[in-house]
Motif scaffolding. Sequence first.
Motif, PDB file in Angstrom:
ATOM      1  N   VAL A  24       0.827  -1.208   0.000  1.00  0.00           N
ATOM      2  CA  VAL A  24       0.000   0.000   0.000  1.00  0.00           C
ATOM      3  C   VAL A  24       0.860   1.258   0.000  1.00  0.00           C
ATOM      4  CG1 VAL A  24      -1.613   1.353   1.415  1.00  0.00           C
ATOM      5  CG2 VAL A  24      -2.015  -1.090   1.054  1.00  0.00           C
ATOM      6  N   LEU A  56      -5.075  -0.982  -2.700  1.00  0.00           N
ATOM      7  CA  LEU A  56      -5.891  -1.104  -1.496  1.00  0.00           C
ATOM      8  C   LEU A  56      -7.037  -2.094  -1.693  1.00  0.00           C
ATOM      9  CD1 LEU A  56      -6.571  -0.164   1.383  1.00  0.00           C
ATOM     10  CD2 LEU A  56      -7.979   1.650   0.355  1.00  0.00           C
ATOM     11  N   THR A 113      -3.792   5.235   2.035  1.00  0.00           N
ATOM     12  CA  THR A 113      -4.098   5.399   0.610  1.00  0.00           C
ATOM     13  C   THR A 113      -4.703   6.770   0.333  1.00  0.00           C
ATOM     14  OG1 THR A 113      -4.456   3.022   0.345  1.00  0.00           O
ATOM     15  CG2 THR A 113      -5.416   4.461  -1.331  1.00  0.00           C
TER      16      THR A 113
END
Length: 255
Positions: A24, A56, A113
Motif C-alpha cells: 500500500v 488497497l 491510501t
Amino acid sequence: MRLFRLTLTTILLRKAWVICALCVLVIPFVLPWISSASEKPVLIQPARIQAAWSTLWIVTMLWGYFTAAKQGETNATSGTGEYFLTTGLGATRQLSEIWLAVFIFILPMALATAAITQFAASPSDPAERTMWWTLNTQYLVLFLLVTAPLLCLAAALASRFGSVAGYVTTLALTLYGLYGVGYLDNLLKLEQNPILQGIWLFSPHYHFADLTQRLYFKSGALPTTAFWKMTVYFLGILALWSGISRLAFRTKLSS
C-alpha cells in the motif's frame, strides 16, 4: 476484549500484514515510474492514484477477506469460541471482536491510501486542491462502508462452512458488485430481460463506491445529495450483511 486481543495477536504474529502495508505504501510510488507513465511526467500523478486505490482494493480482497475467514473458522473449530462462551462472551460479541481485529488493519491502510492521493497526487490548481479533500474523504467513507461488512460476512460464513467458502463468497460478491453488475447492465441495454433486470436491481452496486476514475480525471467531488444517497444505500447493505453474518456465525462445531 479478550478475543479481540487474541485475534489481533495472532494476525500480528503471522506478519502477512507487513507485506500488505508495504504494498500500500510503496507500490503507488514505484509502479508509475516503471510503467509507461514515466515517459510523460504529467501522467505520474494519475498513475499514482490508480496504483494506490487499486492496491488497497486488491489487498483488502486477497488478504483482508482471507484473514477474516481464517479467524472465523479457527474460532469455531479450535474450541476458542466454545471456551469464550463459557466465560459469558456471546456469539454476537465474538463476531464483533473478530471483525474488529481484522478491520483495525484495513483502516490504517485505507487512511494511508487516502493520504497518498491527497498529498502525493493532488492537483496544483488551488480550487481543484480544495475539492480534492472532499473527494478523498468521500472515497474513504464509501470504501469502508463496502468492505467492513464483507469482512464480517467472511468470518461468519467461514465459521459455519469453512474458510474457503467464506473467502470465495465474499470475494465473488465484491468482484460482482464492482465489475459484474456493469456487464449485466450492458447486457440489459442490448436486450431487456425481466429476470436479469430483477437480478440487476437487487445486486450490490459496489461500483458506485469506486471513485478512482473521478480522481483520475479530476471530475470533482460527488454532489452532497448524491453522496448521502449512496451512503444510505451502502448502510442498508451493511445492515443486511450484518444480519446474515449474525445468523450464519457459530462459535463451535455442530454436535
